[in-house]
Design a protein around this motif. Structure first.
Motif, PDB file in Angstrom:
ATOM      1  N   ARG A   1      76.208  81.001 -83.962  1.00  0.00           N
ATOM      2  CA  ARG A   1      75.043  81.259 -83.121  1.00  0.00           C
ATOM      3  C   ARG A   1      75.431  81.476 -81.661  1.00  0.00           C
ATOM      4  N   ALA A   2      74.611  82.259 -80.965  1.00  0.00           N
ATOM      5  CA  ALA A   2      74.814  82.447 -79.540  1.00  0.00           C
ATOM      6  C   ALA A   2      74.413  81.164 -78.817  1.00  0.00           C
ATOM      7  N   GLY A   3      75.282  80.656 -77.965  1.00  0.00           N
ATOM      8  CA  GLY A   3      74.980  79.441 -77.201  1.00  0.00           C
ATOM      9  C   GLY A   3      75.097  78.176 -78.002  1.00  0.00           C
TER      10      GLY A   3
ATOM     11  N   LYS B   1      79.111  93.731 -88.124  1.00  0.00           N
ATOM     12  CA  LYS B   1      78.094  92.804 -88.622  1.00  0.00           C
ATOM     13  C   LYS B   1      78.181  91.426 -87.996  1.00  0.00           C
ATOM     14  N   THR B   2      78.923  90.498 -88.578  1.00  0.00           N
ATOM     15  CA  THR B   2      78.962  89.129 -88.035  1.00  0.00           C
ATOM     16  C   THR B   2      79.957  89.007 -86.882  1.00  0.00           C
ATOM     17  N   ALA B   3      80.692  90.050 -86.571  1.00  0.00           N
ATOM     18  CA  ALA B   3      81.597  90.105 -85.419  1.00  0.00           C
ATOM     19  C   ALA B   3      82.665  89.021 -85.464  1.00  0.00           C
TER      20      ALA B   3
ATOM     21  N   GLY C   1      81.849  84.779 -89.005  1.00  0.00           N
ATOM     22  CA  GLY C   1      81.508  84.222 -90.306  1.00  0.00           C
ATOM     23  C   GLY C   1      80.010  84.223 -90.519  1.00  0.00           C
ATOM     24  N   HIS C   2      79.537  83.474 -91.523  1.00  0.00           N
ATOM     25  CA  HIS C   2      78.113  83.435 -91.832  1.00  0.00           C
ATOM     26  C   HIS C   2      77.517  82.089 -91.454  1.00  0.00           C
ATOM     27  N   LYS C   3      76.385  82.116 -90.817  1.00  0.00           N
ATOM     28  CA  LYS C   3      75.592  80.933 -90.479  1.00  0.00           C
ATOM     29  C   LYS C   3      76.391  79.834 -89.776  1.00  0.00           C
TER      30      LYS C   3
END
Length: 143
Positions: free
Chosen positions: A41-43, A29-31, A34-36
């Motif tokens: 985020r990518a980049g 899932k979040t790999a 964590g969350h948010k």
């Protein structure tokens, strides 16, 4: 031992982490991100030294002091060092060979420290006013 039998030592090669491959892997899932948030985020990341808008450490500290990089190419030799040398003609190559200055040194200056009682001829080497007077008084010269 043949080339086809060579392998790395046990434990030297660790399997790479495969993220986002299902709940059973422990990194699904979040790999592992964590969350948010920016770091999930990518980049989305910040530049080195960024402190979330707080004034960075390198800007909070006072600016003082400076060490010129040209100092590592300049060397000093005393009159006592010249006295102990067994050569009458002294140049930069000879000082490096004798170990009186480092191999990276490009400019050498003789300073008035100690005594000089024998004739010495300097070639391509500078000297302070006091050192020059002491060398000339001993019968030497600056070439």
């Amino acid at each position: 031992m043949q080339l086809n039998t060579i392998k790395p030592a046990d434990g030297a090669k660790k399997a790479r982490r495969r993220v986002g491959r299902g709940i059973g892997s422990g990194l699904g899932k979040t790999a592992g991100r964590g969350h948010k948030g920016q770091k999930s985020r990518a980049g989305g990341y910040h530049k080195v030294g960024f402190e979330g808008g707080q004034m960075p450490l390198q800007r909070r500290l006072p600016k003082r002091g400076f060490k010129s990089q040209s100092l590592k190419y300049n060397g000093e030799v005393s009159l006592t060092d010249l006295q102990h040398l067994d050569q009458d003609e002294v140049d930069l190559v000879m000082l490096k060979a004798a170990g009186l200055v480092g191999q990276m040194i490009k400019h050498v200056k003789v300073i008035k420290s100690g005594e000089l009682s024998r004739k010495v001829v300097l070639k391509g080497i500078g000297a302070t006013a006091g050192a020059k007077a002491a060398i000339e008084a001993a019968g030497g010269a600056l070439a």
